[in-house]
Design a protein around this motif. Structure first.
Motif, PDB file in Angstrom:
ATOM      1  N   THR A  91       0.699  -1.332   0.206  1.00 24.65           N
ATOM      2  CA  THR A  91       0.048  -0.034   0.003  1.00 24.65           C
ATOM      3  C   THR A  91       0.959   1.290  -0.037  1.00 24.65           C
ATOM      4  O   THR A  91       0.232   2.235   0.119  1.00 24.65           O
ATOM      5  N   ALA A 107      -6.271  -3.220  -3.868  1.00 22.96           N
ATOM      6  CA  ALA A 107      -4.903  -2.701  -3.527  1.00 22.96           C
ATOM      7  C   ALA A 107      -4.179  -2.816  -5.268  1.00 22.96           C
ATOM      8  O   ALA A 107      -3.389  -1.914  -5.479  1.00 22.96           O
ATOM      9  N   PHE A 143      -2.540  -5.775   0.865  1.00 20.34           N
ATOM     10  CA  PHE A 143      -2.777  -5.386   2.322  1.00 20.34           C
ATOM     11  C   PHE A 143      -2.328  -6.285   3.238  1.00 20.34           C
ATOM     12  O   PHE A 143      -2.523  -7.285   3.342  1.00 20.34           O
ATOM     13  N   THR A 198      -2.857  -3.562   8.184  1.00 21.93           N
ATOM     14  CA  THR A 198      -3.522  -2.575   7.368  1.00 21.93           C
ATOM     15  C   THR A 198      -5.257  -3.240   7.316  1.00 21.93           C
ATOM     16  O   THR A 198      -6.143  -2.371   7.617  1.00 21.93           O
ATOM     17  N   LEU A 254      -5.206   4.765   3.996  1.00 19.31           N
ATOM     18  CA  LEU A 254      -4.161   4.347   2.722  1.00 19.31           C
ATOM     19  C   LEU A 254      -3.727   5.189   1.940  1.00 19.31           C
ATOM     20  O   LEU A 254      -2.450   4.892   1.315  1.00 19.31           O
ATOM     21  N   ALA A 264      -3.035   4.526  -3.042  1.00 21.29           N
ATOM     22  CA  ALA A 264      -2.722   3.324  -2.825  1.00 21.29           C
ATOM     23  C   ALA A 264      -3.700   2.365  -3.270  1.00 21.29           C
ATOM     24  O   ALA A 264      -3.431   0.960  -3.118  1.00 21.29           O
ATOM     25  N   ALA A 265      -4.936   2.555  -3.403  1.00 20.74           N
ATOM     26  CA  ALA A 265      -5.867   1.428  -3.609  1.00 20.74           C
ATOM     27  C   ALA A 265      -7.108   2.206  -4.400  1.00 20.74           C
ATOM     28  O   ALA A 265      -7.314   3.508  -4.422  1.00 20.74           O
TER      29      ALA A 265
END
Length: 835
Positions: free
Chosen positions: A167, A520, A529, A533, A677, A681-682
């Motif tokens: 992440t 992710a 993850f 997380t 995050l 990152a996602a």
């Protein structure tokens, strides 16, 4: 055949320019569509295969494992084997690029070994980036991008590129290029140790390229090396790997080619209609040639030459149009026609001589096939009788052949029960052909049924139209054969696509039960993850619970592509769209649920034992059921997340499904996840967004199918227009007599319109029935044997009814417009031949 006779027969094509042009156009469309599909996939496959061969380099064998990799200690053991000259370890990753809607293939390589086996992956340090002791290749945080990747991403040596690792976002320094990657291949390489550390793959590799010593037998070495490998790791030749990957698109390619072939057959029906009516109109002319000494064989050859010329001209036009369609398709939907099989491949169009020659021959064959029956009938005519006016009427007295039609339909049903040949539904396509032939054979009976309600009408035009079609049902066969074939094809594709789309929509509802989804790296292997997380996401305000999902690939044998492993909480399979019967799994065994593709490809069923290679070890499962999966054609296996973690010790996840607490706001929770995050990152999406995107991809994939439906209907309408234009000319004496009896030009036009309407009603009704039958074959046989997917039948009733009404109306209009010449002729001139 003499030059004079050639001119006589070919001049006939010039005299009936409209009919010739429409027949030529129909064949050209069939050739163009089939050739375009062939060119697109051939070029894409060649480019795809060339890329795989380029990356494989000098490797004789490749040791390949799951997507998450296998222990790199295997490399050490193989490198010292007597059979091996060089062994090059590779860590292949599909890395997500934050802030960009794409990913990049990054290869972790051993620069000291890769040049001996896979020189195409050898990095080249840019001149400005070199130091006194050039060890740039081995430094962490350094990336080498191919020329295509630099152009697509807008980076250059000396610049930086952000990539996702877990992440986190890492910024890599572009230190040079990969010149051997070739044109159009966007990839990058970096040191394998640096890649393992950055992307959380310490001690893991995904592939080992092996170059054997001179004189070593490849097959024997493959068997010997495979004996000591961990479970789920296979030894394959580069050609086998290429064939497996290319085979994934074969079913899609063959299905499109068969649809184009059906369009070409429909064009053949049109040639038949125009040639048949041309022979009927020229019957006295042909009989006169016979009387002057032309023998039967020469007459038949002359008529076949007419059909061949139309097919040849249509084939040449189709070749040009087909290359144009391929060029447009490369720019608009790519080398896989939107199906997603060849992502990252940028094929270049070139003239395909073998395919063009083959489709040119098919165009000529369609012209010859369409002209054969009329030519045979002309060969059998008696000149003395044919010279008399009205002899052509017997050509339209077709007999219904219920036994042959029943035999065709029965044979079609029997063919549906046969297994595929080489993974292709050959017998399913033959069943479709026999259904269409059977439908055309029963058309005379349908015509008589369709005109029966008009028998009680007192209107003279209805009586005349009914009497004409009842006495000469062959007229409807000639005019309606193309309508039946084209409507059946369009209806079948409409029902199949509607059923597929409806099934996909309901499948998405079943597999997307959560309120919010966090990914992710949806298409990559670099994002994941960590357990911490996951715990922080679960602790967010407004979150009721989370459902982590872990993806990997598993090689169950060396003959098939790897299947996808999905590990997630399953609650005894209740969260899967199950189909068919289930099996009770004993408490001391682990349950697994396989997709329909796995059940078909590996011949397994509920209750069977299934061994999965997890973390390099064989783990036994019991198949509890089969589930429907439209996302992974190569197959998927779903197991409970706890069983996966217990077998592998892997606690990370690729995706997280989030269930919101009562009263929680989607936007608020999404903002909290994004803050936790990071913005890049996602990916966060609601189920509705995923469903809309998936259906949009579905529609783009079937874009070519929609185009073929429209083309099929156009060909059918061309057939009606051409047939009634020729019929009007062939019946000019009949219309002249009716004019003498008191009918006006307008009433003659209305009569032609009524005949066209009744013919279209019969052809469309039969096409609807035949199309439904073909749709069932496509759904239950062709689709299941090609893609291993089942679907529920969904009839778009309103759309089909509207389509049928439009076809009937357009066919009646086409008949009226095409019969315009019959309304223009003088009544006296029309019957002068009888004086």
């Amino acid at each position: 055949m003499s030059a004079v006779l050639r001119r006589i027969f070919l001049a006939s094509l010039a005299r009936r320019r409209l009919a010739t042009a429409l027949s030529l156009f129909a064949i050209a469309l069939g050739v163009a569509l089939g050739l375009a599909v062939q060119i697109i996939h051939s070029v894409a496959l060649d480019e795809f295969g060339r890329g795989m061969r380029l990356l494989a380099g000098e490797a004789d064998l490749q040791v390949i494992g799951p997507r998450e990799g296998f222990d790199d200690a295997v490399h050490g053991r193989l490198a010292i084997r007597d059979e091996v000259a060089d062994a090059s370890p590779v860590l292949e990753l599909d890395v997500r690029l934050p802030g960009r809607d794409r990913s990049l293939r990054i290869f972790g390589i051993d620069a000291l070994r890769v040049a001996q086996v896979s020189p195409a992956l050898m990095p080249l340090v840019a001149e400005a980036q070199r130091g006194e002791r050039d060890l740039t290749v081995l430094r962490p945080g350094v990336l080498f991008a191919s020329p295509a990747a630099q152009a697509e991403l807008g980076v250059a040596p000396g610049g930086r590129l952000d990539v996702q690792a877990g992440t986190q976002v890492a910024s890599l320094h572009i230190a040079g290029s990969v010149p051997g990657a070739g044109q159009g291949r966007a990839l990058a390489v970096m040191d394998i140790a640096a890649a393992q550390a950055l992307f959380g793959r310490l001690g893991r590799i995904t592939r080992i390229d092996l170059r054997l010593k001179p004189g070593v037998d490849i097959a024997a070495a493959r068997r010997a090396l495979a004996a000591g490998l961990p479970a789920g790791v296979e030894v394959l030749t580069p050609q086998a790997t290429e064939d497996q990957s290319a085979g994934l698109s074969r079913a899609y390619r063959v299905n499109l080619t068969m649809l184009a072939a059906i369009a070409l057959v429909t064009g053949g029906f049109l040639v038949f209609s125009t040639q048949f009516l041309s022979v009927a109109r020229r019957r006295q002319e042909l009989a006169f040639l016979r009387a002057l000494g032309l023998d039967r064989r020469a007459l038949m050859r002359g008529l076949l030459v007419e059909g061949a010329v139309v097919g040849l001209a249509g084939g040449l036009l189709g070749i040009a149009v087909g290359h144009g369609i391929a060029a447009v398709a490369f720019d608009v939907v790519g080398g896989d026609l939107g199906a997603g099989y060849f992502r990252g491949v940028a094929p270049a169009l070139h003239f395909d001589s073998p395919a063009s020659g083959a489709y040119l021959l098919l165009g000529v064959a369609a012209g010859l096939a369409g002209a054969w029956l009329p030519a045979r009938d002309a060969r059998r005519m008696l000149p003395a009788r044919a010279l008399k006016s009205g002899d052509e009427a017997h050509m339209f007295r077709f007999r219904a052949r219920p036994r042959i039609a029943a035999g065709c339909l029965g044979l079609a049903f029997a063919l549906c029960l046969l297994p595929p040949v080489g993974g292709m539904p050959v017998f399913g396509y033959l069943a479709v052909a026999f259904i269409l032939v059977g439908a055309v054979l029963v058309l005379p009976m349908i015509v008589r049924t369709a005109v029966h309600p008009a028998a009680g009408s007192r209107k003279i035009l209805w009586q005349l139209a009914r009497a004409r079609l009842a006495a000469a049902p062959g007229q409807a066969v000639v005019a309606g054969a193309g309508v039946v074939a084209s409507v059946a094809l369009a209806v079948a594709m409409a029902i199949m696509v509607a059923s597929f789309r409806d099934s996909v929509d309901r499948w998405l509802t079943a597999v997307l039960p959560a309120d919010l989804y966090v990914s992710a790296a949806s298409q990559g292997t670099s994002g994941f993850f960590a357990p911490g997380t996951l715990q922080r996401i679960a602790a967010l305000q407004g979150v009721s619970r989370i459902m982590p999902v872990r993806f990997d690939t598993l090689r169950l044998d060396d003959r098939h592509l790897p299947v996808t492993l999905i590990a997630r909480p399953l609650d005894g399979g209740s969260r899967l769209p199950l189909v068919g019967a289930t099996a009770r799994v004993p408490a001391d065994e682990k349950p697994a649920w396989v997709s329909e593709a796995v059940a078909d490809l590996f011949a397994v069923k509920p209750g069977d034992r299934l061994v999965l290679p997890l973390a390099g070890k064989p783990v036994a499962f019991r198949i509890a059921g089969v589930w429907r999966d439209y996302a992974r054609q190569q197959g998927a296996v779903a197991i409970d997340l706890d069983d996966y973690r217990a077998a592998t010790g892997d606690l990370v996840a690729n995706d997280v499904a989030v269930f919101l607490a009562d009263g929680a706001s989607f936007n608020a929770v999404a903002a909290a996840v994004r803050a936790l995050l990071g913005k890049s990152a996602a990916r966060i999406a609601a189920p509705g967004e995923i469903r809309a995107l998936s259906l949009a991809i579905f529609d783009r994939t079937f874009l070519v199918t929609y185009v073929m439906e429209v083309v099929a209907v156009l060909i059918g309408l061309f057939g009606v227009s051409t047939s009634f234009a020729a019929l009007s000319l062939a019946r000019r004496k009949e219309f002249g007599v009716l004019r003498h009896l008191g009918l006006t030009r307008r009433e003659i036009g209305r009569l032609i319109t009524l005949e066209g309407l009744l013919t279209a009603v019969a052809g469309t009704a039969l096409g609807l029935v035949a199309g439904t039958a073909v749709a069932l074959v496509l759904i239950e046989v062709v689709n299941r044997q090609s893609f291993h997917w089942s679907m529920d039948l969904h009839l778009p009733g309103v759309a089909l009814l509207a389509f049928a009404l439009i076809v009937v109306a357009l066919a009646a209009l086409a008949a009226r417009v095409s019969g315009y010449q019959a309304m223009r002729d003088s009544a006296v001139l029309a019957v002068r031949e009888d004086w």
